[in-house]
Write a protein that holds these residues in place. Structure first.
Motif, PDB file in Angstrom:
ATOM      1  N   THR A 118      -3.752  -4.842  -8.944  1.00  0.00           N
ATOM      2  CA  THR A 118      -3.301  -3.500  -8.576  1.00  0.00           C
ATOM      3  C   THR A 118      -4.383  -2.459  -8.842  1.00  0.00           C
ATOM      4  O   THR A 118      -5.167  -2.588  -9.797  1.00  0.00           O
ATOM      5  CB  THR A 118      -1.984  -3.158  -9.323  1.00  0.00           C
ATOM      6  OG1 THR A 118      -1.434  -1.957  -8.788  1.00  0.00           O
ATOM      7  CG2 THR A 118      -2.207  -2.990 -10.817  1.00  0.00           C
ATOM      8  N   ALA A 119      -4.442  -1.461  -7.987  1.00  0.00           N
ATOM      9  CA  ALA A 119      -5.408  -0.360  -8.124  1.00  0.00           C
ATOM     10  C   ALA A 119      -4.802   0.879  -7.493  1.00  0.00           C
ATOM     11  O   ALA A 119      -4.155   0.801  -6.442  1.00  0.00           O
ATOM     12  CB  ALA A 119      -6.724  -0.706  -7.427  1.00  0.00           C
ATOM     13  N   ARG A 120      -4.977   2.034  -8.154  1.00  0.00           N
ATOM     14  CA  ARG A 120      -4.566   3.296  -7.535  1.00  0.00           C
ATOM     15  C   ARG A 120      -5.645   4.333  -7.789  1.00  0.00           C
ATOM     16  O   ARG A 120      -6.089   4.509  -8.910  1.00  0.00           O
ATOM     17  CB  ARG A 120      -3.208   3.782  -8.082  1.00  0.00           C
ATOM     18  CG  ARG A 120      -2.686   5.025  -7.326  1.00  0.00           C
ATOM     19  CD  ARG A 120      -1.275   5.419  -7.728  1.00  0.00           C
ATOM     20  NE  ARG A 120      -0.297   4.380  -7.455  1.00  0.00           N
ATOM     21  CZ  ARG A 120       0.298   4.187  -6.274  1.00  0.00           C
ATOM     22  NH1 ARG A 120       0.017   4.963  -5.245  1.00  0.00           N
ATOM     23  NH2 ARG A 120       1.180   3.219  -6.129  1.00  0.00           N
TER      24      ARG A 120
ATOM     25  N   GLY B  90      -2.367   3.779  -3.553  1.00  0.00           N
ATOM     26  CA  GLY B  90      -2.441   2.598  -4.388  1.00  0.00           C
ATOM     27  C   GLY B  90      -2.225   1.333  -3.585  1.00  0.00           C
ATOM     28  O   GLY B  90      -1.554   1.338  -2.556  1.00  0.00           O
ATOM     29  N   ILE B  91      -2.832   0.243  -4.045  1.00  0.00           N
ATOM     30  CA  ILE B  91      -2.607  -1.073  -3.437  1.00  0.00           C
ATOM     31  C   ILE B  91      -2.251  -2.044  -4.551  1.00  0.00           C
ATOM     32  O   ILE B  91      -2.967  -2.134  -5.553  1.00  0.00           O
ATOM     33  CB  ILE B  91      -3.852  -1.582  -2.685  1.00  0.00           C
ATOM     34  CG1 ILE B  91      -4.262  -0.594  -1.585  1.00  0.00           C
ATOM     35  CG2 ILE B  91      -3.583  -2.970  -2.100  1.00  0.00           C
ATOM     36  CD1 ILE B  91      -5.539  -0.998  -0.838  1.00  0.00           C
ATOM     37  N   THR B  92      -1.121  -2.730  -4.372  1.00  0.00           N
ATOM     38  CA  THR B  92      -0.737  -3.794  -5.289  1.00  0.00           C
ATOM     39  C   THR B  92      -0.553  -5.059  -4.470  1.00  0.00           C
ATOM     40  O   THR B  92       0.065  -5.025  -3.405  1.00  0.00           O
ATOM     41  CB  THR B  92       0.576  -3.444  -6.023  1.00  0.00           C
ATOM     42  OG1 THR B  92       0.351  -2.301  -6.849  1.00  0.00           O
ATOM     43  CG2 THR B  92       1.052  -4.595  -6.902  1.00  0.00           C
TER      44      THR B  92
ATOM     45  N   ASP C  74     -10.297   2.302 -14.003  1.00  0.00           N
ATOM     46  CA  ASP C  74     -10.758   1.151 -14.779  1.00  0.00           C
ATOM     47  C   ASP C  74     -11.831   0.347 -14.043  1.00  0.00           C
ATOM     48  O   ASP C  74     -12.295  -0.674 -14.559  1.00  0.00           O
ATOM     49  CB  ASP C  74      -9.570   0.245 -15.130  1.00  0.00           C
ATOM     50  CG  ASP C  74      -8.874  -0.304 -13.896  1.00  0.00           C
ATOM     51  OD1 ASP C  74      -9.227   0.110 -12.761  1.00  0.00           O
ATOM     52  OD2 ASP C  74      -7.963  -1.143 -14.046  1.00  0.00           O
TER      53      ASP C  74
ATOM     54  N   PHE D  80      -3.216   4.822   5.382  1.00  0.00           N
ATOM     55  CA  PHE D  80      -2.625   3.562   5.841  1.00  0.00           C
ATOM     56  C   PHE D  80      -3.316   3.062   7.109  1.00  0.00           C
ATOM     57  O   PHE D  80      -3.768   3.856   7.930  1.00  0.00           O
ATOM     58  CB  PHE D  80      -1.135   3.760   6.144  1.00  0.00           C
ATOM     59  CG  PHE D  80      -0.331   4.179   4.950  1.00  0.00           C
ATOM     60  CD1 PHE D  80      -0.306   3.395   3.805  1.00  0.00           C
ATOM     61  CD2 PHE D  80       0.387   5.354   4.970  1.00  0.00           C
ATOM     62  CE1 PHE D  80       0.439   3.778   2.698  1.00  0.00           C
ATOM     63  CE2 PHE D  80       1.140   5.748   3.872  1.00  0.00           C
ATOM     64  CZ  PHE D  80       1.173   4.960   2.735  1.00  0.00           C
TER      65      PHE D  80
ATOM     66  N   GLU E  99      -7.528  -0.309   4.357  1.00  0.00           N
ATOM     67  CA  GLU E  99      -6.862   0.421   3.268  1.00  0.00           C
ATOM     68  C   GLU E  99      -7.652   0.145   1.991  1.00  0.00           C
ATOM     69  O   GLU E  99      -8.041  -0.998   1.742  1.00  0.00           O
ATOM     70  CB  GLU E  99      -5.411  -0.046   3.111  1.00  0.00           C
ATOM     71  CG  GLU E  99      -4.552   0.318   4.319  1.00  0.00           C
ATOM     72  CD  GLU E  99      -3.192  -0.365   4.341  1.00  0.00           C
ATOM     73  OE1 GLU E  99      -2.973  -1.320   3.565  1.00  0.00           O
ATOM     74  OE2 GLU E  99      -2.348   0.044   5.168  1.00  0.00           O
TER      75      GLU E  99
ATOM     76  N   LEU F 181     -11.444  -1.299 -11.243  1.00  0.00           N
ATOM     77  CA  LEU F 181     -10.896  -2.343 -10.371  1.00  0.00           C
ATOM     78  C   LEU F 181     -10.503  -1.716  -9.034  1.00  0.00           C
ATOM     79  O   LEU F 181      -9.793  -0.701  -8.993  1.00  0.00           O
ATOM     80  CB  LEU F 181      -9.677  -3.010 -11.008  1.00  0.00           C
ATOM     81  CG  LEU F 181      -9.221  -4.284 -10.279  1.00  0.00           C
ATOM     82  CD1 LEU F 181     -10.154  -5.449 -10.587  1.00  0.00           C
ATOM     83  CD2 LEU F 181      -7.796  -4.666 -10.632  1.00  0.00           C
ATOM     84  N   GLY F 182     -10.974  -2.313  -7.956  1.00  0.00           N
ATOM     85  CA  GLY F 182     -10.672  -1.792  -6.633  1.00  0.00           C
ATOM     86  C   GLY F 182     -10.117  -2.871  -5.730  1.00  0.00           C
ATOM     87  O   GLY F 182     -10.406  -4.054  -5.911  1.00  0.00           O
ATOM     88  N   ILE F 183      -9.278  -2.453  -4.774  1.00  0.00           N
ATOM     89  CA  ILE F 183      -8.769  -3.372  -3.763  1.00  0.00           C
ATOM     90  C   ILE F 183      -9.013  -2.739  -2.402  1.00  0.00           C
ATOM     91  O   ILE F 183      -8.653  -1.584  -2.177  1.00  0.00           O
ATOM     92  CB  ILE F 183      -7.264  -3.648  -3.943  1.00  0.00           C
ATOM     93  CG1 ILE F 183      -6.986  -4.246  -5.325  1.00  0.00           C
ATOM     94  CG2 ILE F 183      -6.753  -4.566  -2.838  1.00  0.00           C
ATOM     95  CD1 ILE F 183      -5.496  -4.476  -5.607  1.00  0.00           C
TER      96      ILE F 183
ATOM     97  N   THR G 275       0.876  -1.178   0.000  1.00  0.00           N
ATOM     98  CA  THR G 275       0.000   0.000   0.000  1.00  0.00           C
ATOM     99  C   THR G 275       0.906   1.219   0.000  1.00  0.00           C
ATOM    100  O   THR G 275       1.778   1.347   0.859  1.00  0.00           O
ATOM    101  CB  THR G 275      -0.897   0.006   1.256  1.00  0.00           C
ATOM    102  OG1 THR G 275      -1.642  -1.204   1.299  1.00  0.00           O
ATOM    103  CG2 THR G 275      -1.856   1.187   1.237  1.00  0.00           C
TER     104      THR G 275
ATOM    105  N   ALA H 241      -8.381   1.327  -2.363  1.00  0.00           N
ATOM    106  CA  ALA H 241      -8.028   2.086  -3.566  1.00  0.00           C
ATOM    107  C   ALA H 241      -8.869   1.549  -4.718  1.00  0.00           C
ATOM    108  O   ALA H 241      -9.078   0.335  -4.827  1.00  0.00           O
ATOM    109  CB  ALA H 241      -6.545   1.921  -3.891  1.00  0.00           C
ATOM    110  N   ARG H 242      -9.373   2.461  -5.569  1.00  0.00           N
ATOM    111  CA  ARG H 242     -10.074   2.023  -6.777  1.00  0.00           C
ATOM    112  C   ARG H 242      -9.640   2.899  -7.933  1.00  0.00           C
ATOM    113  O   ARG H 242      -9.637   4.116  -7.825  1.00  0.00           O
ATOM    114  CB  ARG H 242     -11.596   2.063  -6.610  1.00  0.00           C
ATOM    115  CG  ARG H 242     -12.335   1.447  -7.816  1.00  0.00           C
ATOM    116  CD  ARG H 242     -13.840   1.314  -7.598  1.00  0.00           C
ATOM    117  NE  ARG H 242     -14.176   0.452  -6.483  1.00  0.00           N
ATOM    118  CZ  ARG H 242     -14.270  -0.890  -6.564  1.00  0.00           C
ATOM    119  NH1 ARG H 242     -14.047  -1.516  -7.700  1.00  0.00           N
ATOM    120  NH2 ARG H 242     -14.579  -1.593  -5.499  1.00  0.00           N
ATOM    121  N   GLY H 243      -9.227   2.271  -9.019  1.00  0.00           N
ATOM    122  CA  GLY H 243      -8.732   3.011 -10.176  1.00  0.00           C
ATOM    123  C   GLY H 243      -9.830   3.350 -11.165  1.00  0.00           C
ATOM    124  O   GLY H 243     -10.978   2.900 -11.026  1.00  0.00           O
TER     125      GLY H 243
END
Lengths: 107, 107
Positions: A48-50, A56-58, B53, B2, B47, B55-57, A16, B49-51
């Motif tokens: 991955t998403a930012r 961002g989280i990968t 596109d 975080f 935590e 896709l979210g995490i 993160t 994040a969603r981009g």
């Protein structure tokens, strides 16, 4: 997109991170470092998403802790990590976790 | 931002999802379901994040598997999950993992 991971157990490296305002050279190095991560023996997949707020989280999946150690000790990885701390990231959290259960849904 | 998690071990629930094109009612239910997640005894942090596109995490941290079971078995949670499958998500992956190591950086 989604990582097509096998049945558990396997391992997840969650990263993160919060981007700084200086992303000079970031895109090229990201591509490089992700190529190393995905070529590592034991690699299973990545998600991955930012968001627009720079957070961002990968998540990178591997089949073992040994595979993760190989990735962490890669010399190029260590070099990029240094640049990340100096320039691209205001902060990050890295976690190594053993996936014990999972489930999925597809429309 | 975080999650300020304690020293490992602790648990991470990772939820990677792809939005559908129909997000009717999503925002309100998301707020509701996150309120339940964060009030669950054993909750340590979140935590997300969603981009662009879709896709979210989201990663939610708990101190035990028991805490996660409490969350999964919550009746409101199960109801929202049904709506998620029917409407808001084209797909998702849910994983429950035991965090064994972590590290952090702050500028």
């Amino acid at each position: 997109m989604f990582a097509d991971t096998p049945a558990p157990p396997y391992y997840a490296v969650t990263f993160t991170s919060k981007h700084s305002e200086n992303l000079d050279g970031y895109a090229g190095e990201l591509e490089h470092i992700l190529a190393i991560a995905t070529r590592q023996p034991g690699y299973l997949g990545i998600e991955t998403a930012r968001g627009d707020d720079g957070l961002g989280i990968t998540i990178v999946y591997y089949d073992s802790l040994e595979a993760i150690d190989g990735w962490r000790n890669n010399a190029d990885h260590m070099e990029v990590k240094k640049k990340g701390r100096e320039t691209w990231y205001d902060g990050y959290r890295l976690r190594i976790a053993r996936v014990e259960k999972d489930s999925s849904f597809n429309r």
